[in-house]
Write an enzyme that holds these catalytic residues in place. Structure first.
Site, mmCIF file in Angstrom:
data_model
loop_
_atom_site.group_PDB
_atom_site.id
_atom_site.type_symbol
_atom_site.label_atom_id
_atom_site.label_comp_id
_atom_site.label_asym_id
_atom_site.label_seq_id
_atom_site.Cartn_x
_atom_site.Cartn_y
_atom_site.Cartn_z
ATOM 1 C CG PHE A 1 33.918 41.419 29.896
ATOM 2 C CD1 PHE A 1 34.014 40.113 29.450
ATOM 3 C CD2 PHE A 1 34.184 42.441 29.003
ATOM 4 C CE1 PHE A 1 34.379 39.827 28.142
ATOM 5 C CE2 PHE A 1 34.537 42.171 27.681
ATOM 6 C CZ PHE A 1 34.636 40.852 27.254
ATOM 7 C CE LYS B 1 43.217 33.607 46.547
ATOM 8 N NZ LYS B 1 43.385 34.494 45.369
ATOM 9 C CD GLU C 1 43.578 22.605 38.100
ATOM 10 O OE1 GLU C 1 44.434 22.991 38.924
ATOM 11 O OE2 GLU C 1 43.165 21.437 38.040
ATOM 12 C CB VAL D 1 45.510 26.094 43.597
ATOM 13 C CG1 VAL D 1 46.870 25.792 44.238
ATOM 14 C CG2 VAL D 1 44.394 25.732 44.574
ATOM 15 N N GLY E 1 52.778 45.594 37.979
ATOM 16 C CA GLY E 1 51.407 45.107 38.087
ATOM 17 C C GLY E 1 51.308 43.746 38.744
ATOM 18 C CD GLU F 1 45.864 43.888 43.363
ATOM 19 O OE1 GLU F 1 45.499 45.077 43.185
ATOM 20 O OE2 GLU F 1 45.648 42.978 42.549
ATOM 21 C CG ASP G 1 47.203 34.476 47.176
ATOM 22 O OD1 ASP G 1 46.106 34.514 46.602
ATOM 23 O OD2 ASP G 1 48.209 33.917 46.691
ATOM 24 C CE LYS H 1 46.733 31.348 45.111
ATOM 25 N NZ LYS H 1 47.902 31.937 44.432
ATOM 26 N N GLY I 1 48.719 35.325 35.870
ATOM 27 C CA GLY I 1 48.889 35.775 34.489
ATOM 28 C C GLY I 1 47.570 35.763 33.759
#
Length: 346
Positions: free
Chosen positions: A10, A130, A154, A157, A211, A214, A225, A229, A326
């Site tokens: 959460f 991922k 979905e 990626v 932000g 990291e 990353d 993907k 986002g």
């Protein structure tokens, strides 16, 4: 009929989906035939709640805003507190588990175990992590099929931008022989800033202030990353599973302002590109910085945007541009998967 949801995690994304259900619940029911009801939330830091009749999205959000956790959610008859994630997955009265826990992408845990437990319990899963899709796709998709449940991923990626669903729907019938994309918004933002003369370190600091990056940016800067993907795209779009070691990987740390500006003088620009291409019955996959001509559709993608190009035998090259991260966008990715689950799609 209400579709009951158990949220595992959460944080930002779980709260974003909860806001969508709070704000658009009636519209989603009227226009999409989707009525999502949260019956359980489990988060190792914020606490755990379960009520078979449903939890109030507004009160969940208010509790976290007030206390930073779910302790302020009002007690009602039938409310259960304190279940851990696996107990919540097994015991909650839910049709679908929304898996948005904090997960180590190197191991895919605990999200892989969460998926296993959900499928074994006869529950669907939608997720944005991922790790499971990159590292345990064959096992988990096979288990979901055996148990007759759905698995939506979905958002793994390009967040809410349909990088996985578009090839299987809008591009169906094409042989997609190459996929290449800008799949990390942080590095694309940094490279765009460097075109103004800023150093990588200066651009990274601004990304961290906003932000976008990291405190430890190695997953972005070193290409990890994008590698995960690319593994997902290879399996889902090209039906070709890849191990981590089969993807050549290079990051952007070695690029200097001089490199960036030299490319600009040449009418080109540097981008961190993930690429998969069919070759002689297999595929070749890589992640690394490439100097692209400005005529390339990917070259015009600036800032934190993502983009992906599919090279097809019938339609030619098709480029999809959109948000790759986002809060709201990733919440939408979950919603979109949930709507497809309810409609019986994948």
């Amino acid at each position: 009929m209400a579709h009951k949801l158990a949220l595992i995690g959460f944080g930002t994304v779980g709260q974003a989906l909860t806001e969508i259900l709070r704000d658009k619940g009636r519209v989603l029911e009227e226009q999409e035939g989707f009525q999502g009801v949260i019956t359980a939330v489990s988060d190792p830091l914020k606490g755990s709640l379960h009520h078979p009749d449903g939890l109030d999205p507004a009160r969940l959000l208010e509790a976290v805003e007030r206390e930073g956790n779910l302790s302020a959610y009002p007690d009602t008859p039938g409310l259960v507190r304190g279940w851990d994630s696996l107990t919540t997955i097994r015991e909650a009265l839910a049709d679908t588990v929304v898996e948005v826990s904090y997960t180590d992408v190197e191991t895919g845990q605990p999200a892989i175990n969460h998926c296993r437990s959900a499928f074994e319990s006869g529950k669907n899963v939608v997720m944005t992590n991922k790790g499971p899709a990159a590292l345990a796709f064959e096992e988990l998709s096979s288990l979901a099929d055996r148990k007759g449940v759905k698995w939506g991923y979905e958002g793994t990626v390009m967040s809410g931008t349909p990088a996985l669903r578009m090839p299987s729907t809008a591009l169906a019938g094409n042989d997609i022989y190459e996929v290449r994309g800008i799949l990390n918004g942080t590095t694309n933002y940094i490279l765009t800033r460097m075109e103004t003369g800023e150093s990588l370190e200066e651009s990274l600091a601004k990304a961290q202030q906003q932000g976008m990056a990291e405190a430890d940016p190695s997953s972005d800067l070193d290409g990890h990353d994008v590698l995960y993907k690319i593994m997902i795209l290879a399996r889902v779009v090209m039906n070709h599973p890849l191990a981590r070691g089969e993807v050549a990987r290079e990051g952007i740390r070695h690029l200097t302002v001089e490199d960036i500006l030299q490319a600009k003088e040449e009418g080109k620009c540097w981008k961190l590109v993930g690429r998969i291409r069919k070759e002689q019955g297999g595929v070749r996959a890589s992640v690394g910085p490439e100097k692209l001509p400005l005529s390339d559709p990917l070259a015009g993608v600036s800032g934190a945007l993502n983009a992906i190009t599919y090279d097809c035998d019938l339609l030619g090259s098709v480029t999809l541009i959109g948000a790759g991260a986002g809060r709201k966008e990733t919440g939408f990715a979950l919603l979109n998967d949930l709507i497809h689950v309810v409609r019986g799609g994948s």
